[in-house]
Motif scaffolding. Structure first.
Motif, PDB file in Angstrom:
ATOM      1  N   GLN A   1       0.834  -1.204   0.000  1.00  0.00           N
ATOM      2  CA  GLN A   1       0.000   0.000   0.000  1.00  0.00           C
ATOM      3  C   GLN A   1       0.867   1.251   0.000  1.00  0.00           C
ATOM      4  O   GLN A   1       0.454   2.298  -0.474  1.00  0.00           O
TER       5      GLN A   1
ATOM      6  N   TRP B   1      -1.118   3.404  -2.702  1.00  0.00           N
ATOM      7  CA  TRP B   1      -2.188   4.230  -2.142  1.00  0.00           C
ATOM      8  C   TRP B   1      -1.721   5.238  -1.108  1.00  0.00           C
ATOM      9  O   TRP B   1      -2.391   6.235  -0.880  1.00  0.00           O
ATOM     10  N   ASP B   2      -0.630   4.969  -0.416  1.00  0.00           N
ATOM     11  CA  ASP B   2      -0.211   5.798   0.716  1.00  0.00           C
ATOM     12  C   ASP B   2       1.291   6.057   0.601  1.00  0.00           C
ATOM     13  O   ASP B   2       2.090   5.526   1.363  1.00  0.00           O
TER      14      ASP B   2
ATOM     15  N   ILE C   1      -2.275   8.901  -5.787  1.00  0.00           N
ATOM     16  CA  ILE C   1      -1.867   7.509  -5.892  1.00  0.00           C
ATOM     17  C   ILE C   1      -0.584   7.455  -6.714  1.00  0.00           C
ATOM     18  O   ILE C   1      -0.098   8.474  -7.201  1.00  0.00           O
TER      19      ILE C   1
ATOM     20  N   LEU D   1     -11.723   3.911  -1.141  1.00  0.00           N
ATOM     21  CA  LEU D   1     -10.372   3.614  -0.669  1.00  0.00           C
ATOM     22  C   LEU D   1     -10.423   3.501   0.854  1.00  0.00           C
ATOM     23  O   LEU D   1     -10.675   4.476   1.547  1.00  0.00           O
TER      24      LEU D   1
ATOM     25  N   ARG E   1      -8.549   2.857   4.263  1.00  0.00           N
ATOM     26  CA  ARG E   1      -7.203   2.878   4.847  1.00  0.00           C
ATOM     27  C   ARG E   1      -7.218   2.616   6.345  1.00  0.00           C
ATOM     28  O   ARG E   1      -6.221   2.771   7.008  1.00  0.00           O
TER      29      ARG E   1
END
Length: 167
Positions: free
Chosen positions: A72, A76-77, A102, A118, A120
């Motif tokens: 991730q 995404w992070d 992203i 999304l 998290r």
């Protein structure tokens, strides 16, 4: 379960020859029932964007669960302001949603982030992929921790199986 006509098929054992014949015949009959121009028109209509009418209630959901997939932190992070030892090597790009960035390697996905949920905030104390995947996909802690191979009849069902059964 995979349904062809009114008979369920257990995909754990695969489709039988009879099932494949049913799929092929049904598909062939569907093609024969239309003229070539009708097929092209139907394809274009299916690809055309739908007008936003009604409440906007979702009619389907696709779960992308990358068991053993990319980190991730690389998709995404990305943590671009973090020190070198913390942040990943990829650069963030803006998405269709203000404030969400992203990885630079998924520009087409970035354009569609307004259609994606999304999440998290998932957390648990299990460090094993097998039993933690069971928890994430069923919502229940497994009977035993570790790599759960093979699955047992005591395991909780995946939520997709529950939705299918209740549908």
């Amino acid at each position: 379960m995979f349904w062809i006509a009114a008979t369920p098929t257990d995909l754990r054992r695969g489709l039988t020859r009879r099932d494949w014949l049913r799929v092929g015949v049904a598909g062939g009959l569907g093609l024969l029932a239309r003229r070539p121009g009708d097929i092209l028109a139907a394809t274009a209509a299916a690809a055309a964007p739908r007008a936003a009418a009604g409440s906007g209630t979702a009619k389907s959901c696709i779960l992308i669960y990358l068991f053993g997939g990319v980190s991730q932190l690389d998709v995404w992070d990305l943590k671009p302001a973090a020190p070198d030892g913390i942040r990943g090597e990829f650069k963030p790009i803006p998405s269709a949603v203000p404030g969400i960035q992203i990885t630079e390697h998924l520009p087409r996905l970035a354009r569609h982030m307004d259609k994606i949920a999304l999440v998290r905030s998932m957390a648990h104390g299990d460090h094993s992929h097998g039993s933690s995947a069971h928890r994430m996909l069923t919502g229940y802690a497994p009977a035993r921790l570790g790599e759960i191979v093979p699955p047992s009849p005591e395991d909780y069902p995946h939520y997709g199986a529950v939705v299918t059964e209740l549908k």
